[in-house]
Design an enzyme around this catalytic site. Structure first.
Site, PDB file in Angstrom:
ATOM      1  N   HIS A   1       1.209  -1.206  -0.276  1.00 30.20           N
ATOM      2  CA  HIS A   1       0.029  -0.198   0.104  1.00 30.20           C
ATOM      3  C   HIS A   1       0.906   1.472   0.072  1.00 30.20           C
ATOM      4  CE1 HIS A   1      -3.101   2.844   1.152  1.00 30.20           C
ATOM      5  NE2 HIS A   1      -3.521   2.129   1.317  1.00 30.20           N
TER       6      HIS A   1
ATOM      7  N   ASP B   1      -7.738  -5.109  -0.522  1.00 29.27           N
ATOM      8  CA  ASP B   1      -8.467  -6.003  -1.494  1.00 29.27           C
ATOM      9  C   ASP B   1      -7.870  -6.844  -1.602  1.00 29.27           C
ATOM     10  OD1 ASP B   1      -9.059  -2.836  -2.996  1.00 29.27           O
ATOM     11  OD2 ASP B   1      -6.732  -2.206  -2.767  1.00 29.27           O
TER      12      ASP B   1
END
Length: 430
Positions: free
Chosen positions: A308, A365
């Site tokens: 991320h 995700d």
């Protein structure tokens, strides 16, 4: 708070340029570089805004090194455990969790705004039969600005509240209509006796020919996912909403701009990419070979759903979603081979020095797509689901921006790398 605690030195003149430190409640200070150009004749340069604060905000706090995510000071894990999505929406909009009376009032206001104007439905007919649902969301939400002209007085808190409630209420109806258009089914009206997530599932999966009963397990799972996706500080789509909104444009148009930004596979479309990656791997016996290709930079193979931009530790949302994923698959009695694939990928990534050194931990995700798939939501609707949840954050940031003193239009600068000044030669002489 603000105090001078940093400075730059102009090497050409020797002049010291003070940089006021803008402190917040938590996290690092921001250095006010607004006067750097005036004092030095130089711009600050930060591609992708990796070290640049664009605003001050009281909504969401992230500590990427420690894996912390707070909405208005509350850890997201606590909110997901104890609150409904509408409670969290109220919190993000208003700064405090609602009491019972406030929640009932807010809930009723949202329910009153769930229907869309009948004329809006004709917009869906203009889309090709296989248009991506996000294309429809972008266009139809933007068209709301043609139905609601009374948002010009954005400084009026009541006007901002009406806009926020309308937008949060109508985005599930619009997303469900996009689903129905794509699959050639008749639109379903909202059922205001249902809770927020149950209503969305009903509008998506019910048909006029027979009764449809929403599975409470599915509604609860969606509620948790929406809480985790509700806001995430100054991400690309939220920053887009703020930038568009800084011009004073109709707020529905600003939200449409945010939806367009969310569509990108590097942002809201990432959970689609995870499912596509798992399909590509196919079988758990192929996982190790796939991971070897990921480590080979020449292969061009990317590991989706890991790492991320902000988090250098576990994404706190991923931990919650992982647990929720197991609960949902068990409760719905779904034996999904993709979960076995996902767990093997996670196991290798968490134990392989290559991935550990790069802090490539599972992000939000990674498991969310598996949950959506378990709920019967097709891959092309994953990002619209994200948009429904993130609408809360978008309207909260828009409202915070326009209500916080004079509105200053966003206007970044650039380092020009084109041709130096030159003269035009007439076409006959070129």
């Amino acid at each position: 708070m603000s105090e001078v605690s940093y400075s730059l030195v102009n090497n050409a003149t020797g002049e010291k340029v003070d940089l006021p430190a803008i402190g917040g409640t938590l996290g690092p200070v921001g250095l006010d570089v607004g006067k750097v150009y005036d004092k030095t004749g130089a711009f600050t340069y930060d591609p992708g805004f990796t070290s640049t604060c664009s605003t001050k905000s009281a909504i969401t706090y992230i500590d990427g090194d420690e894996g912390v995510l707070l909405y208005r000071g509350y850890p997201v894990a606590q909110l997901a455990q104890h609150c409904s999505f509408l409670e969290v929406a109220y919190l993000i909009l208003n700064g405090e969790l609602p009491n019972k009376t406030a929640l009932e009032t807010f809930d009723q206001s949202i329910r009153r705004h769930t229907m869309i104007n009948e004329g809006l439905k004709s917009f869906f007919n203009g889309f090709h039969y296989d248009a991506h649902p996000m294309a429809m969301l972008t266009g139809v939400v933007g068209s709301l600005s043609g139905f609601y002209h009374d948002t010009g007085n954005n400084k009026d808190p009541r006007h901002r509240e009406i806009f926020a409630h309308r937008m949060i209420a109508k985005i599930p109806t619009i997303a469900a209509a996009a689903y129905k258009k794509y699959y050639g089914q008749p639109f379903m009206y909202p059922q205001n006796h249902l809770d927020y997530c149950s209503n969305l599932l009903h509008m998506m999966f019910a048909v006029p020919a027979e009764p449809y009963h929403v599975d409470p397990i599915a509604a609860k799972a969606l509620d948790v996912l929406f809480i985790l996706h509700a806001d995430h500080e100054q991400n690309a789509s939220t920053s887009t909403v703020r930038m568009a909104g800084s011009t004073g444009t109709n707020p529905y148009a600003a939200i449409s701009a945010g939806i367009a930004a969310l569509w990108g596979p590097a942002h809201g479309g990432a959970n689609e990419a995870v499912l596509n990656m798992l399909d590509e791997i196919g079988d758990v016996k192929n996982v190790q070979g796939f991971m070897d290709k990921v480590k080979d930079k020449q292969s061009g193979v990317r590991l989706m759903g890991f790492g991320h931009r902000v988090y250098k530790n576990f994404d706190p949302r991923a931990t919650i979603i992982r647990e929720e994923c197991h609960k949902v698959l068990k409760a719905l009695k779904i034996d999904d081979p993709k979960l076995e694939l996902a767990m093997k990928l996670e196991e290798i990534a968490l134990n392989d020095d290559y991935f550990k050194a790069r802090k490539l931990y599972p992000n939000v995700d990674f498991y969310s797509g598996i949950i959506y798939k378990a709920l019967g939501i097709p891959v092309n609707m994953f990002t619209p689901m994200f948009a429904v949840a993130r609408t809360v954050g978008w309207v909260a940031h828009w409202s915070e921006m326009v209500g916080d003193g004079p509105l200053k239009i966003a206007r970044p600068r650039q380092v020009y790398t084109g041709a130096a000044e030159r003269n035009v030669v007439p076409v006959a002489q070129r």
